[in-house]
Design a protein around this motif. Structure first.
Motif, mmCIF file in Angstrom:
data_model
loop_
_atom_site.group_PDB
_atom_site.id
_atom_site.type_symbol
_atom_site.label_atom_id
_atom_site.label_comp_id
_atom_site.label_asym_id
_atom_site.label_seq_id
_atom_site.Cartn_x
_atom_site.Cartn_y
_atom_site.Cartn_z
ATOM 1 N N GLY A 1 -49.741 -60.812 1.885
ATOM 2 C CA GLY A 1 -51.062 -59.968 2.339
ATOM 3 C C GLY A 1 -51.462 -58.676 1.752
ATOM 4 O O GLY A 1 -50.423 -58.079 1.000
ATOM 5 N N ALA A 2 -52.305 -58.215 2.081
ATOM 6 C CA ALA A 2 -52.786 -56.699 1.562
ATOM 7 C C ALA A 2 -51.842 -55.575 1.970
ATOM 8 O O ALA A 2 -51.835 -55.503 3.125
ATOM 9 N N HIS A 3 -51.356 -54.926 0.996
ATOM 10 C CA HIS A 3 -50.477 -53.761 1.397
ATOM 11 C C HIS A 3 -50.349 -52.779 0.277
ATOM 12 O O HIS A 3 -50.720 -53.103 -0.615
ATOM 13 N N TYR A 4 -49.750 -51.657 0.645
ATOM 14 C CA TYR A 4 -49.351 -50.614 -0.157
ATOM 15 C C TYR A 4 -47.812 -50.535 0.107
ATOM 16 O O TYR A 4 -47.327 -50.448 1.228
ATOM 17 N N ASP A 5 -47.016 -50.212 -1.142
ATOM 18 C CA ASP A 5 -45.613 -50.077 -0.987
ATOM 19 C C ASP A 5 -44.958 -49.175 -0.131
ATOM 20 O O ASP A 5 -43.998 -49.273 0.473
ATOM 21 N N LEU A 6 -45.681 -47.907 -0.113
ATOM 22 C CA LEU A 6 -44.916 -46.708 0.744
ATOM 23 C C LEU A 6 -44.770 -47.095 2.132
ATOM 24 O O LEU A 6 -43.947 -46.737 2.857
ATOM 25 N N THR A 7 -45.643 -48.090 2.667
ATOM 26 C CA THR A 7 -45.289 -48.448 3.880
ATOM 27 C C THR A 7 -43.887 -48.844 4.140
ATOM 28 O O THR A 7 -43.320 -48.570 5.339
ATOM 29 N N TYR A 8 -43.270 -49.286 3.084
ATOM 30 C CA TYR A 8 -41.845 -49.919 3.337
ATOM 31 C C TYR A 8 -40.624 -48.716 2.845
ATOM 32 O O TYR A 8 -39.475 -48.838 2.964
ATOM 33 N N LEU A 9 -41.452 -47.805 2.343
ATOM 34 C CA LEU A 9 -40.555 -46.998 1.609
ATOM 35 C C LEU A 9 -40.893 -45.305 2.020
ATOM 36 O O LEU A 9 -40.564 -44.469 1.140
ATOM 37 N N ARG A 10 -40.886 -45.354 3.304
ATOM 38 C CA ARG A 10 -41.463 -43.853 3.753
ATOM 39 C C ARG A 10 -40.341 -42.946 3.783
ATOM 40 O O ARG A 10 -40.737 -41.533 3.993
ATOM 41 N N HIS B 1 -47.466 -50.208 -10.553
ATOM 42 C CA HIS B 1 -48.401 -49.596 -9.776
ATOM 43 C C HIS B 1 -47.772 -48.625 -8.572
ATOM 44 O O HIS B 1 -46.741 -48.365 -8.434
ATOM 45 N N SER B 2 -48.895 -47.684 -8.200
ATOM 46 C CA SER B 2 -48.279 -46.651 -7.483
ATOM 47 C C SER B 2 -48.134 -47.254 -5.933
ATOM 48 O O SER B 2 -48.406 -48.219 -5.799
ATOM 49 N N PRO B 3 -47.296 -46.336 -5.320
ATOM 50 C CA PRO B 3 -46.854 -46.721 -3.980
ATOM 51 C C PRO B 3 -48.104 -46.661 -3.096
ATOM 52 O O PRO B 3 -47.857 -47.281 -1.773
ATOM 53 N N TYR B 4 -49.247 -46.247 -3.221
ATOM 54 C CA TYR B 4 -50.567 -46.278 -2.538
ATOM 55 C C TYR B 4 -51.444 -47.392 -2.877
ATOM 56 O O TYR B 4 -52.613 -47.750 -2.164
ATOM 57 N N MET B 5 -51.275 -47.954 -4.021
ATOM 58 C CA MET B 5 -52.257 -49.135 -4.567
ATOM 59 C C MET B 5 -52.014 -50.258 -3.645
ATOM 60 O O MET B 5 -50.984 -50.867 -3.721
ATOM 61 N N ILE B 6 -53.316 -50.766 -3.195
ATOM 62 C CA ILE B 6 -53.222 -51.899 -2.315
ATOM 63 C C ILE B 6 -53.168 -53.205 -3.133
ATOM 64 O O ILE B 6 -53.838 -53.398 -4.227
ATOM 65 N N HIS B 7 -52.425 -54.011 -2.967
ATOM 66 C CA HIS B 7 -52.376 -55.349 -3.612
ATOM 67 C C HIS B 7 -51.723 -56.510 -2.714
ATOM 68 O O HIS B 7 -51.471 -56.342 -1.627
ATOM 69 N N ALA B 8 -51.698 -57.722 -3.412
ATOM 70 C CA ALA B 8 -51.540 -58.720 -2.645
ATOM 71 C C ALA B 8 -51.376 -60.019 -3.513
ATOM 72 O O ALA B 8 -51.224 -59.718 -5.006
#
Ligand SMILES: O=C(O)CCC(=O)C(=O)O
Length: 297
Positions: A149-158, A252-259
């Protein structure tokens, strides 16, 4: 820029993206051997770089072969086919998770992720010695798998630096019909805004809870949504797709939204996603162990 007729409807989970063609576009390819200034400018402007042919295609395909050979006696592959093809039999998934847990510990996998072309690229881009996170993911997706699903990676790497970069590496050719990563155009800025909002909401939580991608202010998966067409509509943006080839790497940057989208073919979409950063920046301690199926990250 790549423009071509798409062969199948592009879907992600239960949603169809190709019903709204004006909400779809193509990633811009980048020559990895440009000057650092040009690469950095493009990375900052786009939130991603699709680095064409940065890896040796033969090495990538050799690792693909090795990977699928590990499943030779599981029933995952169509009998009698060459493992490098990664042809899904339609079943045989019983031992996949256990074998994946072993593969992420293989020296040859680590060596693949530590290819000089990769770490040298990052040392040049980030200017300094770089660190590869030990937690590395490798995914072989089939038509019956759910999509990311749509997310950005920093969510998991805070708990670490936000100067981290993700490398998504197709291990084999991955045309859009095979469900590679797609990126929400211009979404790095939105990711930054969302993360600032989550930080404010999470501020009063105990530290462990605050960095948790699944805390009470987040969704069950840490994703923003599975409804990719709605997200693109709301933000008046487009999902950018690509026909990836073995040898490419997207960062990609940790803020870039991808899916990701559905793999519509019986050839498995094999890819790995790994993270690099400067060694002197803060490292999220939760990512310093190998991926395991129950690490809950
Ligand atoms: O390969 C996928 O489906 C997801 C990968 C991903 O989310 C990432 O590279 O950050």
């Amino acid at each position: 820029m790549q423009i071509r007729q798409i062969e199948q409807p592009i879907t992600s989970n239960t949603f169809t993206l190709s019903d709204a063609p004006d909400r779809l576009g193509w990633l811009v390819p980048t020559d990895p051997y440009q000057s650092r200034t040009a690469l950095l400018a493009q990375y900052q402007a786009q939130g991603y770089l699709w680095l064409k042919g940065i890896l040796k295609r033969d090495n990538v395909l050799d690792f693909r072969r090795r990977f699928f050979e590990a499943f030779a006696d599981t029933g995952l592959l169509v009998e009698g086919t060459a493992p490098v093809e990664g042809l899904y039999s339609g079943g045989g998934k019983g031992r996949v998770s256990k074998i994946l847990g072993e593969i992420v510990q293989w020296a040859s996998y680590e060596a693949f992720c530590l290819a000089p072309e990769i770490w040298q690229f990052y040392e040049n881009l980030l200017v300094g010695p770089v660190y590869l996170h030990k937690r590395k993911l490798i995914r072989a997706t089939t038509p019956d798998d759910s999509c990311t699903g749509a997310h950005y990676d920093l969510t998991y790497l805070r708990a670490g630096t936000d100067r981290i970069c993700t490398s998504w590496i197709p291990i084999g050719d991955v045309p859009i019909e095979m469900g590679g990563l797609i990126y929400l155009e211009g979404s790095d800025a939105l990711g930054r805004q969302l993360e600032a909002e989550f930080s404010a909401k999470n501020a009063q939580m105990p530290p462990e809870e605050r960095i948790n991608a699944y805390n009470k202010n987040m969704s069950e998966t840490g994703w923003l949504t599975k409804d990719l067409p709605l997200l693109a509509n709301r933000l008046n943006s487009r999902w950018l797709m690509a026909d990836y080839e073995a040898g490419d790497m997207v960062i990609h940057s940790p803020y870039m939204i991808h899916a990701s989208t559905t793999n519509t073919r019986m050839t498995m979409r094999l890819s790995t996603d790994i993270r690099y950063q400067l060694v002197r920046d803060e490292i999220d301690p939760r990512w310093t162990a190998n991926w395991s199926p129950d690490d809950k990250l």
